[in-house]
Design an enzyme around this catalytic site. Structure first.
Site, short mmCIF file in Angstrom:
data_model
loop_
_atom_site.label_atom_id
_atom_site.label_comp_id
_atom_site.label_asym_id
_atom_site.label_seq_id
_atom_site.Cartn_x
_atom_site.Cartn_y
_atom_site.Cartn_z
CE1 TYR A 202 -3.87 2.36 0.79
CE2 TYR A 202 -2.26 3.40 2.21
CZ TYR A 202 -3.47 3.43 1.56
OH TYR A 202 -4.27 4.54 1.66
CG HIS B 141 -0.80 5.68 -1.59
ND1 HIS B 141 -1.39 4.45 -1.41
CD2 HIS B 141 -1.81 6.56 -1.80
CE1 HIS B 141 -2.70 4.58 -1.49
NE2 HIS B 141 -2.98 5.85 -1.73
CE1 TYR C 173 -5.55 11.80 0.91
CE2 TYR C 173 -5.93 12.29 -1.39
CZ TYR C 173 -6.13 11.48 -0.29
OH TYR C 173 -6.92 10.37 -0.40
CD1 TRP D 5 -6.28 5.32 -6.29
CD2 TRP D 5 -4.39 5.06 -7.45
NE1 TRP D 5 -5.26 5.32 -5.39
CE2 TRP D 5 -4.08 5.16 -6.08
CE3 TRP D 5 -3.36 4.88 -8.36
CZ2 TRP D 5 -2.77 5.09 -5.60
CZ3 TRP D 5 -2.05 4.83 -7.88
CH2 TRP D 5 -1.78 4.92 -6.52
CD1 TRP D 6 -10.70 4.46 -5.93
CD2 TRP D 6 -12.72 4.13 -6.81
NE1 TRP D 6 -11.47 5.52 -5.57
CE2 TRP D 6 -12.72 5.34 -6.09
CE3 TRP D 6 -13.88 3.73 -7.44
CZ2 TRP D 6 -13.85 6.15 -5.98
CZ3 TRP D 6 -15.01 4.52 -7.34
CH2 TRP D 6 -14.99 5.72 -6.61
#
Length: 104
Positions: A18, A22, A41, A76-77
């Site tokens: 993960y 990113h 963000y 992306w999901w």
């Protein structure tokens, strides 16, 4: 500026993947986030339980939420679905948090 905070859930054996995904966020996804108003963000991971805390600021929540309808966001999901808990449309399961304090 509106502040958004959400909790999402990473699969236990996928914490490093993960973070890697990113760290290597697609340039087109990064550009899209900015186009839809996301600033400041950050995502934090609790390695004890797999929860993340995502925090971002947007000028308008409705405009930002429209990002979900874009092809890039949906791709992306799909890319992230194997490493986290998702809804049937592969969007991340995200619990919105209510702001109860802010120090200006």
């Amino acid at each position: 500026m509106k502040r958004i905070a959400q909790v999402m859930y990473i699969n236990p054996d996928c914490y490093d993947e993960y973070a890697k995904r990113h760290a290597e966020i697609w340039p087109e996804m990064k550009k899209l986030l900015k186009e839809y108003g996301a600033t400041n963000y950050s995502i934090y991971l609790n390695r004890d339980n797999g929860q993340t805390l995502a925090y971002l600021e947007v000028p308008d929540i409705g405009t930002y939420n429209a990002i979900a309808k874009t092809d890039t966001c949906q791709k992306w999901w799909h890319y992230m679905a194997p490493v986290m808990k998702t809804n049937s449309d592969e969007s991340p399961i995200a619990d919105d948090l209510e702001e109860v304090f802010h120090l200006n």
